[in-house]
Design a protein around this motif. Structure first.
Motif, PDB file in Angstrom:
ATOM      1  N   ARG A 167       0.809  -1.224   0.000  1.00 16.10           N
ATOM      2  CA  ARG A 167       0.000   0.000   0.000  1.00 16.10           C
ATOM      3  C   ARG A 167       0.843   1.276   0.000  1.00 16.10           C
ATOM      4  NH1 ARG A 167      -3.586  -1.010   5.059  1.00 16.10           N
ATOM      5  NH2 ARG A 167      -4.799   0.615   3.992  1.00 16.10           N
ATOM      6  N   ASP A 168       2.102   1.203   0.452  1.00 18.85           N
ATOM      7  CA  ASP A 168       2.926   2.408   0.521  1.00 18.85           C
ATOM      8  C   ASP A 168       3.878   2.546  -0.668  1.00 18.85           C
ATOM      9  OD1 ASP A 168       4.521   0.291   1.166  1.00 18.85           O
ATOM     10  OD2 ASP A 168       5.549   1.300   2.818  1.00 18.85           O
ATOM     11  N   ARG A 169       3.610   1.800  -1.744  1.00 15.17           N
ATOM     12  CA  ARG A 169       4.433   1.934  -2.959  1.00 15.17           C
ATOM     13  C   ARG A 169       3.543   1.810  -4.186  1.00 15.17           C
ATOM     14  NH1 ARG A 169       8.733  -1.018  -1.037  1.00 15.17           N
ATOM     15  NH2 ARG A 169       7.704  -0.665   0.967  1.00 15.17           N
ATOM     16  N   ARG A 170       4.108   2.032  -5.329  1.00 16.22           N
ATOM     17  CA  ARG A 170       3.308   1.992  -6.566  1.00 16.22           C
ATOM     18  C   ARG A 170       2.912   0.551  -6.865  1.00 16.22           C
ATOM     19  NH1 ARG A 170       1.412   4.428 -10.694  1.00 16.22           N
ATOM     20  NH2 ARG A 170       1.902   3.959 -12.865  1.00 16.22           N
ATOM     21  N   PHE A 171       1.616   0.341  -7.126  1.00 11.51           N
ATOM     22  CA  PHE A 171       1.103  -1.009  -7.336  1.00 11.51           C
ATOM     23  C   PHE A 171       0.365  -1.080  -8.676  1.00 11.51           C
ATOM     24  CE2 PHE A 171      -1.777  -4.621  -6.709  1.00 11.51           C
ATOM     25  CZ  PHE A 171      -0.909  -5.569  -6.168  1.00 11.51           C
ATOM     26  N   ILE A 172       0.794  -2.018  -9.521  1.00 12.27           N
ATOM     27  CA  ILE A 172       0.160  -2.233 -10.825  1.00 12.27           C
ATOM     28  C   ILE A 172      -0.527  -3.585 -10.782  1.00 12.27           C
ATOM     29  CG2 ILE A 172       0.492  -2.230 -13.325  1.00 12.27           C
ATOM     30  CD1 ILE A 172       1.605   0.283 -11.968  1.00 12.27           C
ATOM     31  N   GLU A 212       5.738   6.440 -16.872  1.00  9.88           N
ATOM     32  CA  GLU A 212       5.004   7.709 -16.883  1.00  9.88           C
ATOM     33  C   GLU A 212       4.183   7.930 -15.617  1.00  9.88           C
ATOM     34  OE1 GLU A 212       5.456   9.971 -19.185  1.00  9.88           O
ATOM     35  OE2 GLU A 212       6.859   8.629 -20.215  1.00  9.88           O
ATOM     36  N   SER A 213       4.273   7.008 -14.662  1.00  9.70           N
ATOM     37  CA  SER A 213       3.538   7.124 -13.390  1.00  9.70           C
ATOM     38  C   SER A 213       2.041   7.325 -13.603  1.00  9.70           C
ATOM     39  CB  SER A 213       4.110   8.266 -12.540  1.00  9.70           C
ATOM     40  OG  SER A 213       5.460   8.016 -12.214  1.00  9.70           O
ATOM     41  N   VAL A 214       1.476   6.574 -14.554  1.00 13.72           N
ATOM     42  CA  VAL A 214       0.043   6.671 -14.853  1.00 13.72           C
ATOM     43  C   VAL A 214      -0.748   5.980 -13.741  1.00 13.72           C
ATOM     44  CG1 VAL A 214      -1.770   6.028 -16.487  1.00 13.72           C
ATOM     45  CG2 VAL A 214       0.486   6.736 -17.331  1.00 13.72           C
ATOM     46  N   THR A 215      -1.826   6.593 -13.320  1.00 11.83           N
ATOM     47  CA  THR A 215      -2.678   6.021 -12.281  1.00 11.83           C
ATOM     48  C   THR A 215      -4.085   5.786 -12.816  1.00 11.83           C
ATOM     49  OG1 THR A 215      -3.240   8.224 -11.442  1.00 11.83           O
ATOM     50  CG2 THR A 215      -1.388   7.087 -10.405  1.00 11.83           C
ATOM     51  N   GLY A 216      -4.873   5.046 -12.035  1.00 10.47           N
ATOM     52  CA  GLY A 216      -6.244   4.759 -12.438  1.00 10.47           C
ATOM     53  C   GLY A 216      -6.323   3.482 -13.255  1.00 10.47           C
ATOM     54  N   ILE A 217      -7.323   3.385 -14.120  1.00  5.46           N
ATOM     55  CA  ILE A 217      -7.567   2.192 -14.931  1.00  5.46           C
ATOM     56  C   ILE A 217      -7.186   2.471 -16.377  1.00  5.46           C
ATOM     57  CG2 ILE A 217      -9.325   0.556 -15.721  1.00  5.46           C
ATOM     58  CD1 ILE A 217     -10.906   1.212 -13.174  1.00  5.46           C
ATOM     59  N   VAL A 218      -6.503   1.530 -16.994  1.00  2.00           N
ATOM     60  CA  VAL A 218      -6.128   1.648 -18.407  1.00  2.00           C
ATOM     61  C   VAL A 218      -6.490   0.342 -19.120  1.00  2.00           C
ATOM     62  CG1 VAL A 218      -4.272   2.004 -20.075  1.00  2.00           C
ATOM     63  CG2 VAL A 218      -4.216   3.209 -17.881  1.00  2.00           C
ATOM     64  N   ARG A 278      -8.168  -0.529  -5.353  1.00  2.69           N
ATOM     65  CA  ARG A 278      -8.703   0.836  -5.320  1.00  2.69           C
ATOM     66  C   ARG A 278      -8.893   1.340  -3.893  1.00  2.69           C
ATOM     67  NH1 ARG A 278     -12.249  -1.318  -9.203  1.00  2.69           N
ATOM     68  NH2 ARG A 278     -13.944  -1.252  -7.680  1.00  2.69           N
ATOM     69  N   SER A 279      -9.263   0.439  -2.979  1.00  5.42           N
ATOM     70  CA  SER A 279      -9.565   0.827  -1.602  1.00  5.42           C
ATOM     71  C   SER A 279      -8.324   1.038  -0.750  1.00  5.42           C
ATOM     72  CB  SER A 279     -10.446  -0.240  -0.938  1.00  5.42           C
ATOM     73  OG  SER A 279     -11.659  -0.399  -1.635  1.00  5.42           O
ATOM     74  N   ASN A 280      -7.221   0.361  -1.091  1.00  5.57           N
ATOM     75  CA  ASN A 280      -6.056   0.355  -0.207  1.00  5.57           C
ATOM     76  C   ASN A 280      -4.826   1.069  -0.742  1.00  5.57           C
ATOM     77  OD1 ASN A 280      -6.691  -1.590   2.220  1.00  5.57           O
ATOM     78  ND2 ASN A 280      -7.578  -2.548   0.405  1.00  5.57           N
ATOM     79  N   CYS A 281      -4.719   1.214  -2.048  1.00  9.06           N
ATOM     80  CA  CYS A 281      -3.489   1.769  -2.628  1.00  9.06           C
ATOM     81  C   CYS A 281      -3.738   3.177  -3.168  1.00  9.06           C
ATOM     82  CB  CYS A 281      -2.972   0.875  -3.750  1.00  9.06           C
ATOM     83  SG  CYS A 281      -2.591  -0.806  -3.215  1.00  9.06           S
ATOM     84  N   GLU A 282      -2.926   4.119  -2.736  1.00  7.31           N
ATOM     85  CA  GLU A 282      -3.077   5.486  -3.224  1.00  7.31           C
ATOM     86  C   GLU A 282      -2.524   5.622  -4.640  1.00  7.31           C
ATOM     87  OE1 GLU A 282      -1.552   8.462  -0.672  1.00  7.31           O
ATOM     88  OE2 GLU A 282      -2.677   7.796   1.087  1.00  7.31           O
ATOM     89  N   GLU A 283      -1.377   5.002  -4.886  1.00  7.49           N
ATOM     90  CA  GLU A 283      -0.737   5.118  -6.198  1.00  7.49           C
ATOM     91  C   GLU A 283      -0.846   3.766  -6.910  1.00  7.49           C
ATOM     92  OE1 GLU A 283       3.403   6.706  -8.250  1.00  7.49           O
ATOM     93  OE2 GLU A 283       3.315   6.372  -6.091  1.00  7.49           O
ATOM     94  N   TYR A 284      -1.946   3.597  -7.624  1.00  7.50           N
ATOM     95  CA  TYR A 284      -2.190   2.323  -8.296  1.00  7.50           C
ATOM     96  C   TYR A 284      -2.535   2.535  -9.765  1.00  7.50           C
ATOM     97  CZ  TYR A 284      -7.238   3.212  -8.389  1.00  7.50           C
ATOM     98  OH  TYR A 284      -8.477   3.747  -8.634  1.00  7.50           O
TER      99      TYR A 284
END
Length: 272
Positions: free
Chosen positions: A87-92, A196-202, A131-137
């Motif tokens: 949760r404290d790092r970027r998660f894909i 590119e540090s893209v977040t959200g859904i792709v 979506r509920s736990n990760c800020e940068e996902y």
């Protein structure tokens, strides 16, 4: 960025670890790249994260393909452990078009998941946890991955190739639609999304294509005759997603990747 790929020995995972030249977990006895043994169901992901300190974690493991002996509650618990540890790092998270029921087609990223299969339900559960736990996902939804990974053709096309080589007739639906993308381009897209540090859904797929057309184009790209590939339609009463194709405008906007056609992608694979 130090990147850990959960499922690094799988079809997409192996292509992705090669693209990123990064760490990859695995569950079998294969030795791709820099494998780290990790059991999604039993091991503590927090210890894995503490040990390797990745800036980015990619979950590309096909853990949603379920064993009937493992209930959905156990899957949810294991997925929650992994998401919480990251949760404290970027998660894909690599999901799939199977989160949709196939009644609409050309699904945008904003469409609400409507899964109908157990596989789709587990994907949707994992997405919700992310979506509920990760800020940068970033949740990536491919559709109909195909091509070569670890030197082997994907199981779906290998089956068709083998039947065509044997002179057997094989039928595919003209009224079932997907958005196929070759595995190497999907891996390149995920790499670009990380960079590119893209977040959200792709959504990650190619043009809307019928399953029949996909197999014809693929076999032609592999250099085989398509004479024994026969078009058919979904029988009345068969409960399958008829059109789970995806809108992929955001993929082009964020990565600049415009997926290659099925025939050309496989021709390129053969020439490499």
């Amino acid at each position: 960025m130090r990147t850990l790929v959960i499922g690094g020995s799988g079809f997409l995972g192996s292509a992705l670890t090669q693209e990123l030249s990064c760490l990859g977990t695995h569950y079998r006895n294969e030795q791709p790249y820099a494998p780290i043994e990790f059991d999604f169901w039993k091991d503590d992901p927090a210890s894995l994260i503490d040990r390797y300190q990745p800036a980015v974690v990619v979950c590309a493991a096909a853990v949603e393909y379920y064993d009937h002996d493992i209930p959905r509650e156990s899957f949810t618990a294991a997925a929650e452990r992994l998401v919480t540890a990251c949760r404290d790092r970027r998660f894909i998270y690599v999901s799939s078009d199977a989160v949709f029921d196939g009644t609409m087609g050309q699904y945008p990223e904003t469409a609400r998941p409507t899964p109908v299969s157990e596989y789709g339900h587990r994907l949707a559960v994992f997405e919700k946890l992310v979506r509920s736990n990760c800020e940068e996902y970033c949740i990536v939804r491919p559709s109909y991955l195909y091509g070569f990974a670890r030197g082997e053709l994907d199981h779906r096309l290998a089956r068709t190739r083998d039947k065509v080589q044997a002179g057997e007739t094989v039928e595919y639906f003209t009224d079932m639609f997907k958005s196929p993308i070759v595995v190497t381009e999907a891996a390149a897209a995920i790499s670009a999304l990380i960079e590119e540090s893209v977040t959200g859904i792709v959504h990650c797929g190619g043009p809307r294509t019928s399953v029949y057309e996909f197999h014809c184009e693929a076999l032609a790209g592999l250099g085989f005759s398509t004479d024994t590939i026969v078009p058919t339609r979904i029988p009345d009463g068969m409960d399958v997603p008829r059109d789970s194709s995806l809108k992929t405008t955001r993929l082009l906007q964020t990565t600049g990747i415009r997926p290659t056609t099925v025939r050309e992608a496989l021709k390129q694979n053969l020439s490499e």
